[in-house]
Design an enzyme around this catalytic site. Structure first.
Site, PDB file in Angstrom:
ATOM      1  N   SER A   1       0.857  -1.181   0.000  1.00 30.44           N
ATOM      2  CA  SER A   1       0.000   0.000   0.000  1.00 30.44           C
ATOM      3  C   SER A   1       0.889   1.226   0.000  1.00 30.44           C
ATOM      4  CB  SER A   1      -0.859  -0.007   1.268  1.00 30.44           C
ATOM      5  OG  SER A   1      -1.530   1.225   1.451  1.00 30.44           O
TER       6      SER A   1
ATOM      7  N   TYR B   1      -2.257  -1.256  10.201  1.00 31.13           N
ATOM      8  CA  TYR B   1      -2.376  -1.471   8.761  1.00 31.13           C
ATOM      9  C   TYR B   1      -1.119  -0.991   8.042  1.00 31.13           C
ATOM     10  CZ  TYR B   1      -3.914  -0.941   3.939  1.00 31.13           C
ATOM     11  OH  TYR B   1      -3.997  -1.016   2.576  1.00 31.13           O
TER      12      TYR B   1
END
Length: 157
Positions: A33, A46
């Site tokens: 990401s 995350y």
């Protein structure tokens, strides 16, 4: 999430890499990401787990360099997926915030860019100029500035 991003990614990558080395070819595309490139308040676990995916993938690519097994790390930014749906409900992002649908790329476009990068043998793919700029700025600005920026951005999201 930590089990998926760290344990499963590691085990599956290793499992398939061993078989690909035996067959003398293969491709592995792991998905990190743009959150992997800086600490992100309100998405701390995350972002940290995606940083693991990015670092693991780049290291694995080097380990497999002489084996004809290609490994690429795809780090998409905002993508129009179920990421913004919590507990089976509606999309939780506001209409005007940083995660608004108008700022998200289609999953098909992101996947296509990831596959093109993989088959070109690229180490990393960060699709779209805006995402590349965020990652670049995270590397040249002070860590304190970056964390403060993301704190404000995520708090308002």
């Amino acid at each position: 999430m930590i089990h998926l991003n760290i344990v499963a990614t590691t085990r599956l990558s290793r499992y398939f890499a061993q078989r690909m080395v035996e067959q003398k070819s293969g491709h592995i595309l792991n998905v990190a990401s743009t959150a992997a490139y800086q600490p992100q308040p309100y998405l701390a676990a995350y972002a940290a787990s995606k940083a693991y995916v990015a670092n693991f993938t780049e290291a694995l690519k080097m380990e497999l360099k002489s084996s004809n097994v290609f490994v690429t790390c795809l780090s998409p930014g905002r993508t129009d997926t179920g990421f913004f749906h919590f507990e089976g409900g509606e999309d939780q992002a506001s209409e005007e915030g940083v995660f608004s649908k108008k700022y998200r790329a289609s999953p098909a476009t992101v996947a296509n860019k990831g596959l093109k990068a993989l088959f070109r043998g690229k180490n990393r793919e960060i699709p779209f100029l805006e995402n590349k700029m965020y990652v670049f700025l995270n590397r040249i600005l002070s860590r304190t500035s970056v964390v403060n920026f993301y704190y404000k951005a995520m708090k308002s999201a």
